[in-house]
Motif scaffolding. Sequence first.
Motif, PDB file in Angstrom:
ATOM      1  N   HIS A  67      45.734  36.599  36.924  1.00 56.96           N
ATOM      2  CA  HIS A  67      46.226  35.365  37.548  1.00 56.96           C
ATOM      3  C   HIS A  67      46.653  35.646  38.987  1.00 56.96           C
ATOM      4  CE1 HIS A  67      48.177  31.483  38.027  1.00 56.96           C
ATOM      5  NE2 HIS A  67      49.251  32.121  38.473  1.00 56.96           N
ATOM      6  N   LYS A  68      47.289  36.775  39.214  1.00 58.93           N
ATOM      7  CA  LYS A  68      47.724  37.141  40.564  1.00 58.93           C
ATOM      8  C   LYS A  68      46.514  37.373  41.481  1.00 58.93           C
ATOM      9  CE  LYS A  68      50.909  40.309  42.951  1.00 58.93           C
ATOM     10  NZ  LYS A  68      51.856  39.230  43.328  1.00 58.93           N
ATOM     11  N   ILE A  69      45.487  38.050  40.952  1.00 62.42           N
ATOM     12  CA  ILE A  69      44.256  38.263  41.714  1.00 62.42           C
ATOM     13  C   ILE A  69      43.628  36.917  42.072  1.00 62.42           C
ATOM     14  CG2 ILE A  69      41.861  39.069  41.549  1.00 62.42           C
ATOM     15  CD1 ILE A  69      43.610  41.412  41.989  1.00 62.42           C
ATOM     16  N   ASN A  70      43.503  36.064  41.067  1.00 64.13           N
ATOM     17  CA  ASN A  70      42.875  34.757  41.262  1.00 64.13           C
ATOM     18  C   ASN A  70      43.637  33.914  42.275  1.00 64.13           C
ATOM     19  OD1 ASN A  70      40.966  32.668  40.619  1.00 64.13           O
ATOM     20  ND2 ASN A  70      42.529  31.689  39.367  1.00 64.13           N
ATOM     21  N   GLN A  71      44.953  33.875  42.151  1.00 60.38           N
ATOM     22  CA  GLN A  71      45.755  33.052  43.055  1.00 60.38           C
ATOM     23  C   GLN A  71      45.684  33.582  44.486  1.00 60.38           C
ATOM     24  OE1 GLN A  71      47.250  30.137  41.887  1.00 60.38           O
ATOM     25  NE2 GLN A  71      47.241  29.803  44.100  1.00 60.38           N
ATOM     26  N   THR A  72      45.648  34.892  44.630  1.00 63.14           N
ATOM     27  CA  THR A  72      45.523  35.484  45.962  1.00 63.14           C
ATOM     28  C   THR A  72      44.208  35.078  46.612  1.00 63.14           C
ATOM     29  OG1 THR A  72      46.877  37.385  45.334  1.00 63.14           O
ATOM     30  CG2 THR A  72      45.452  37.661  47.251  1.00 63.14           C
ATOM     31  N   MET A  73      43.123  35.082  45.834  1.00 64.46           N
ATOM     32  CA  MET A  73      41.817  34.685  46.360  1.00 64.46           C
ATOM     33  C   MET A  73      41.797  33.208  46.726  1.00 64.46           C
ATOM     34  SD  MET A  73      39.469  36.868  43.652  1.00 64.46           S
ATOM     35  CE  MET A  73      37.874  36.245  44.196  1.00 64.46           C
ATOM     36  N   ILE A  74      42.397  32.374  45.877  1.00 68.86           N
ATOM     37  CA  ILE A  74      42.444  30.934  46.153  1.00 68.86           C
ATOM     38  C   ILE A  74      43.243  30.654  47.418  1.00 68.86           C
ATOM     39  CG2 ILE A  74      43.375  28.728  45.328  1.00 68.86           C
ATOM     40  CD1 ILE A  74      42.718  29.673  42.478  1.00 68.86           C
ATOM     41  N   ASP A  75      44.413  31.285  47.538  1.00 66.63           N
ATOM     42  CA  ASP A  75      45.261  31.068  48.703  1.00 66.63           C
ATOM     43  C   ASP A  75      44.569  31.535  49.979  1.00 66.63           C
ATOM     44  OD1 ASP A  75      47.191  30.065  47.025  1.00 66.63           O
ATOM     45  OD2 ASP A  75      48.399  31.891  46.985  1.00 66.63           O
ATOM     46  N   ALA A  76      43.870  32.667  49.893  1.00 67.03           N
ATOM     47  CA  ALA A  76      43.170  33.188  51.070  1.00 67.03           C
ATOM     48  C   ALA A  76      42.052  32.243  51.496  1.00 67.03           C
ATOM     49  CB  ALA A  76      42.618  34.574  50.772  1.00 67.03           C
ATOM     50  N   ALA A  77      41.311  31.728  50.530  1.00 68.66           N
ATOM     51  CA  ALA A  77      40.190  30.838  50.840  1.00 68.66           C
ATOM     52  C   ALA A  77      40.659  29.589  51.583  1.00 68.66           C
ATOM     53  CB  ALA A  77      39.470  30.449  49.554  1.00 68.66           C
ATOM     54  N   LYS A  78      41.847  29.127  51.255  1.00 69.07           N
ATOM     55  CA  LYS A  78      42.386  27.926  51.899  1.00 69.07           C
ATOM     56  C   LYS A  78      42.668  28.148  53.382  1.00 69.07           C
ATOM     57  CE  LYS A  78      44.564  26.084  47.706  1.00 69.07           C
ATOM     58  NZ  LYS A  78      45.851  25.796  47.014  1.00 69.07           N
ATOM     59  N   THR A  79      42.842  29.391  53.779  1.00 74.39           N
ATOM     60  CA  THR A  79      43.168  29.685  55.178  1.00 74.39           C
ATOM     61  C   THR A  79      41.926  29.804  56.055  1.00 74.39           C
ATOM     62  OG1 THR A  79      43.084  32.126  54.969  1.00 74.39           O
ATOM     63  CG2 THR A  79      45.153  31.020  54.370  1.00 74.39           C
ATOM     64  N   PHE A  80      40.747  29.851  55.444  1.00 79.21           N
ATOM     65  CA  PHE A  80      39.532  30.083  56.224  1.00 79.21           C
ATOM     66  C   PHE A  80      38.914  28.763  56.673  1.00 79.21           C
ATOM     67  CE2 PHE A  80      34.989  31.026  56.792  1.00 79.21           C
ATOM     68  CZ  PHE A  80      35.103  32.065  57.713  1.00 79.21           C
ATOM     69  N   ILE A 298      41.529  39.972  53.035  1.00 77.03           N
ATOM     70  CA  ILE A 298      41.473  39.794  51.582  1.00 77.03           C
ATOM     71  C   ILE A 298      41.209  41.121  50.881  1.00 77.03           C
ATOM     72  CG2 ILE A 298      39.011  39.176  51.545  1.00 77.03           C
ATOM     73  CD1 ILE A 298      41.831  37.834  49.251  1.00 77.03           C
ATOM     74  N   THR A 299      40.457  42.009  51.534  1.00 72.91           N
ATOM     75  CA  THR A 299      40.222  43.336  50.942  1.00 72.91           C
ATOM     76  C   THR A 299      41.529  44.084  50.771  1.00 72.91           C
ATOM     77  OG1 THR A 299      37.995  43.490  51.893  1.00 72.91           O
ATOM     78  CG2 THR A 299      39.060  45.554  51.234  1.00 72.91           C
ATOM     79  N   ASP A 300      42.336  44.118  51.827  1.00 71.58           N
ATOM     80  CA  ASP A 300      43.617  44.828  51.756  1.00 71.58           C
ATOM     81  C   ASP A 300      44.554  44.193  50.736  1.00 71.58           C
ATOM     82  OD1 ASP A 300      43.010  46.848  53.499  1.00 71.58           O
ATOM     83  OD2 ASP A 300      44.013  45.962  55.236  1.00 71.58           O
ATOM     84  N   GLN A 301      44.560  42.871  50.670  1.00 68.47           N
ATOM     85  CA  GLN A 301      45.431  42.186  49.712  1.00 68.47           C
ATOM     86  C   GLN A 301      45.069  42.553  48.273  1.00 68.47           C
ATOM     87  OE1 GLN A 301      44.876  38.079  50.845  1.00 68.47           O
ATOM     88  NE2 GLN A 301      46.619  38.087  52.248  1.00 68.47           N
ATOM     89  N   LEU A 302      43.775  42.495  47.961  1.00 67.65           N
ATOM     90  CA  LEU A 302      43.345  42.798  46.598  1.00 67.65           C
ATOM     91  C   LEU A 302      43.482  44.282  46.290  1.00 67.65           C
ATOM     92  CD1 LEU A 302      40.232  40.459  46.216  1.00 67.65           C
ATOM     93  CD2 LEU A 302      42.603  40.060  45.504  1.00 67.65           C
ATOM     94  N   TRP A 303      43.229  45.124  47.279  1.00 65.49           N
ATOM     95  CA  TRP A 303      43.425  46.570  47.096  1.00 65.49           C
ATOM     96  C   TRP A 303      44.868  46.877  46.710  1.00 65.49           C
ATOM     97  CZ3 TRP A 303      40.486  51.152  47.668  1.00 65.49           C
ATOM     98  CH2 TRP A 303      41.236  52.334  47.749  1.00 65.49           C
ATOM     99  N   THR A 304      45.805  46.268  47.412  1.00 68.06           N
ATOM    100  CA  THR A 304      47.230  46.505  47.160  1.00 68.06           C
ATOM    101  C   THR A 304      47.624  46.050  45.759  1.00 68.06           C
ATOM    102  OG1 THR A 304      47.737  46.274  49.511  1.00 68.06           O
ATOM    103  CG2 THR A 304      49.567  46.001  47.968  1.00 68.06           C
TER     104      THR A 304
END
Length: 313
Positions: A67-80, A298-304
């Motif tokens: 869920h954390k991975i998914n939400q991070t991806m969703i939030d990032a996509a909204k910024t692009f 997004i790479t760094d966010q998901l890596w962390t």
Amino acid sequence: MTLYGMIFSICFFLIVSFFFSAHTVDYANEAEISEKISIPIKSAAVSANKNPEPKTIETPELTDFYHKINQTMIDAAKTFNGDIGMTYVDLTTGKQISVNGTKEFYSASTIKVPLAMMIADKVESGSLKWEDQLTFNEKEDYEDGTGIIINNIQPQYSVRTLQEYNITYSDNIAKNMLYDTFGGDVKAKQALYAHFLQKETDWDDAKFTSEDAAKILKILYKEKASNVEYQTIYDYMKNTVFHERMETPTTAGKVAHKIGSYEGFLHDIGILETEQPFILTVFTKGQTDAGIAFISTITDQLWTIQKNNYPNE
């Protein structure tokens, strides 16, 4: 009743029973069944049915993590400011998470990875040899853009050299010369899409989704342990000269990736070597170089998250 009369009665009974029996064959239906059976089934589908990937029981901790991975991806996509498609695959469990995962983008140089895999397969089959010399054809093979051949074009190159240049330097001329081994770029792309993705493509506008790219990288990752040439492709991807996008100060030396760039299309697809490795494929279409910074972020966010929050067994 005479003997002949008894024989006639028995024969009559058997004939009547045959025609009115519930087991009478429906020939129309039989023909339909036979026709269905004769239709060839794609080998990829058969393999998938015979050897399905084991399903991992998702614990509450894994559910929270994903869920954390998914939400991070969703939030990032909204910024692009533009189009985005992303897919994450946990290579430990096989869990896949996508944001706009089926959205199509011009593949650009990401197509060079499955091309290299097909070249490796041709060598393994014996239809091509690494030492074979391919002749440069200016009309068919010349292309501006990335690569090192363009700076000093030679009459011939070995398949091995072209294979390395295709990935390490993202060399466009090397790519085109490798296409020639399939009879040109049209046939090569048709074969590539049919083999890896079981679908067709408009050869002059080859497109990938982030899920398409993830599927190809899963094959590369799974088979490289038993396929030395797939391992070599992976090593070329780790040693690419393009130190950007998924290769950040955080991930340097721990990512095998292949960038793709064409006008507003800026992509990267990679395998990241955390303790629990994962695939990330990111396709973007936006203004100027916005996609480059986005992919790094997004790479760094998901890596962390993968490194610090992955549940303990």
